[in-house]
Enzyme design. Sequence first.
Site, PDB file in Angstrom:
ATOM      1  N   SER A 114      41.286  46.343  38.216  1.00 31.89           N
ATOM      2  CA  SER A 114      40.553  45.815  39.378  1.00 31.89           C
ATOM      3  C   SER A 114      40.443  44.304  39.306  1.00 31.89           C
ATOM      4  CB  SER A 114      39.133  46.397  39.418  1.00 31.89           C
ATOM      5  OG  SER A 114      38.402  45.832  40.498  1.00 31.89           O
ATOM      6  N   TYR A 141      31.396  48.128  35.130  1.00 36.16           N
ATOM      7  CA  TYR A 141      32.664  48.522  35.770  1.00 36.16           C
ATOM      8  C   TYR A 141      33.761  47.533  35.365  1.00 36.16           C
ATOM      9  CZ  TYR A 141      36.009  49.397  39.585  1.00 36.16           C
ATOM     10  OH  TYR A 141      37.146  49.671  40.320  1.00 36.16           O
TER      11      TYR A 141
HETATM   12  N1  LIG Z   1      38.971  51.011  46.429  1.00 31.39           N
HETATM   13  C1  LIG Z   1      38.864  49.808  45.888  1.00 31.39           C
HETATM   14  O1  LIG Z   1      38.412  48.858  46.540  1.00 31.39           O
HETATM   15  C2  LIG Z   1      39.308  49.595  44.453  1.00 31.39           C
HETATM   16  C3  LIG Z   1      39.347  48.277  43.989  1.00 31.39           C
HETATM   17  C4  LIG Z   1      39.751  48.044  42.683  1.00 31.39           C
HETATM   18  C5  LIG Z   1      40.110  49.097  41.863  1.00 31.39           C
HETATM   19  N2  LIG Z   1      40.056  50.371  42.340  1.00 31.39           N
HETATM   20  C6  LIG Z   1      40.440  51.456  41.422  1.00 31.39           C
HETATM   21  O2  LIG Z   1      41.410  52.266  42.028  1.00 31.39           O
HETATM   22  C7  LIG Z   1      41.375  53.569  41.441  1.00 31.39           C
HETATM   23  C8  LIG Z   1      41.396  54.621  42.548  1.00 31.39           C
HETATM   24  O3  LIG Z   1      40.191  54.545  43.279  1.00 31.39           O
HETATM   25  P1  LIG Z   1      40.096  54.755  44.863  1.00 31.39           P
HETATM   26  O4  LIG Z   1      39.633  53.475  45.431  1.00 31.39           O
HETATM   27  O5  LIG Z   1      41.319  55.378  45.380  1.00 31.39           O
HETATM   28  O6  LIG Z   1      38.822  55.737  44.926  1.00 31.39           O
HETATM   29  P2  LIG Z   1      38.653  57.281  45.342  1.00 31.39           P
HETATM   30  O7  LIG Z   1      39.189  57.485  46.720  1.00 31.39           O
HETATM   31  O8  LIG Z   1      37.223  57.573  45.070  1.00 31.39           O
HETATM   32  O9  LIG Z   1      39.589  58.043  44.317  1.00 31.39           O
HETATM   33  C9  LIG Z   1      39.219  58.220  42.977  1.00 31.39           C
HETATM   34  C10 LIG Z   1      40.079  59.311  42.389  1.00 31.39           C
HETATM   35  O10 LIG Z   1      39.712  59.473  41.002  1.00 31.39           O
HETATM   36  C11 LIG Z   1      39.572  60.853  40.742  1.00 31.39           C
HETATM   37  N3  LIG Z   1      38.640  61.090  39.633  1.00 31.39           N
HETATM   38  C12 LIG Z   1      37.363  60.661  39.485  1.00 31.39           C
HETATM   39  N4  LIG Z   1      36.852  61.131  38.333  1.00 31.39           N
HETATM   40  C13 LIG Z   1      37.828  61.865  37.731  1.00 31.39           C
HETATM   41  C14 LIG Z   1      37.918  62.612  36.528  1.00 31.39           C
HETATM   42  N5  LIG Z   1      36.885  62.706  35.661  1.00 31.39           N
HETATM   43  N6  LIG Z   1      39.087  63.229  36.242  1.00 31.39           N
HETATM   44  C15 LIG Z   1      40.131  63.158  37.089  1.00 31.39           C
HETATM   45  N7  LIG Z   1      40.117  62.471  38.245  1.00 31.39           N
HETATM   46  C16 LIG Z   1      38.964  61.835  38.558  1.00 31.39           C
HETATM   47  C17 LIG Z   1      39.102  61.472  42.051  1.00 31.39           C
HETATM   48  O11 LIG Z   1      39.517  62.841  42.121  1.00 31.39           O
HETATM   49  P3  LIG Z   1      38.574  64.119  41.896  1.00 31.39           P
HETATM   50  O12 LIG Z   1      37.195  63.752  42.354  1.00 31.39           O
HETATM   51  O13 LIG Z   1      39.233  65.167  42.745  1.00 31.39           O
HETATM   52  O14 LIG Z   1      38.691  64.419  40.443  1.00 31.39           O
HETATM   53  C18 LIG Z   1      39.887  60.650  43.071  1.00 31.39           C
HETATM   54  O15 LIG Z   1      41.157  61.225  43.290  1.00 31.39           O
HETATM   55  C19 LIG Z   1      40.129  53.600  40.563  1.00 31.39           C
HETATM   56  O16 LIG Z   1      40.501  53.413  39.211  1.00 31.39           O
HETATM   57  C20 LIG Z   1      39.322  52.407  41.050  1.00 31.39           C
HETATM   58  O17 LIG Z   1      38.473  51.890  40.041  1.00 31.39           O
HETATM   59  C21 LIG Z   1      39.676  50.638  43.620  1.00 31.39           C
END
Ligand SMILES: NC(=O)c1ccc[n+]([C@@H]2O[C@H](COP(=O)([O-])OP(=O)(O)OC[C@H]3O[C@@H](n4cnc5c(N)ncnc54)[C@H](OP(=O)(O)O)[C@@H]3O)[C@@H](O)[C@H]2O)c1
Length: 246
Positions: A142, A155
Amino acid sequence: MLTLQGKIVAITGASGGIGEATARLLAQRGAAVVLSARRSERIDAIAQDIREQGGRATACVVDVTKAEDLRRLVSTAIDQYGRIDVLVNNAGIAPISPLADLDTEGWSAMIDVNLRGTLNGIAAALPAFRAQGSGHLVSIVSVAGLTVSPTMAVYAATKNAVRTVHEGLRKESTDGVVRTTAISPGYIRTDLADSMADPNVRELTRKNMDAMGIPPAAVARAVAFAIEQPADVEIGEINVRPTVQA
Ligand SMILES: NC(=O)c1ccc[n+]([C@@H]2O[C@H](COP(=O)([O-])OP(=O)(O)OC[C@H]3O[C@@H](n4cnc5c(N)ncnc54)[C@H](OP(=O)(O)O)[C@@H]3O)[C@@H](O)[C@H]2O)c1
């Protein structure tokens, strides 16, 4: 001509957001994808949809906090498609809050999913990569780790820990077998704010995502760019932000 044709890619957190967009884009471009997450009905439905559009996709239920689940993910890829070329460590949570709130459960959860989950992925994939003679680890970190904002200290710490592990792995992998890429997204329009317990922080994050967030496909394209490079080219780090994000 760079191509993803024939690549075998396993993705964690593929039930929505960046993971789902990555699975869909890589499959469109010719990769076989193994989608994993805890919500089986969502990954089953996305895998089915990809297959109906002519792609190759399998679903595998994985909780990244469990090392044995990641080993099963890697063996599913190998059983189904004969090898694993790429593991995308994408699963992550962000129950962010000011440190003074002492949300120690949230801190532990972020360490377990964001850091330990990625380490579990590395532990599962490295032996397979070494046995095959090649492999690529991509982790979604991130921009929150590049500059640390209030509420994001723990985080950001988990994301910077992953960045550090990547750099260590890169330095230990100069024999050319393992490539590593850390991708840092800015505001991406996903459900990530749902994991934020603090209502004020959650609403502010949702507001920022609505105001300036870019679609998760933007990160998916960065993943594709990193993994389609020839074997002697390693894309170490990529930052993908909305143009308007400070
Ligand atoms: N969105 C942003 O602005 C942003 C910015 C910087 C970094 N990121 C990073 O991008 C990545 C993806 O996030 P996203 O934004 O796409 O959020 P999201 O839509 O909430 O997706 C998160 C994913 O992680 C999975 N997950 C959570 N806990 C888990 C566990 N214990 N085991 C297996 N899977 C798990 C969830 O699936 P289940 O609940 O089905 O398990 C879901 O598929 C993350 O690492 C996040 O920190 C996001």
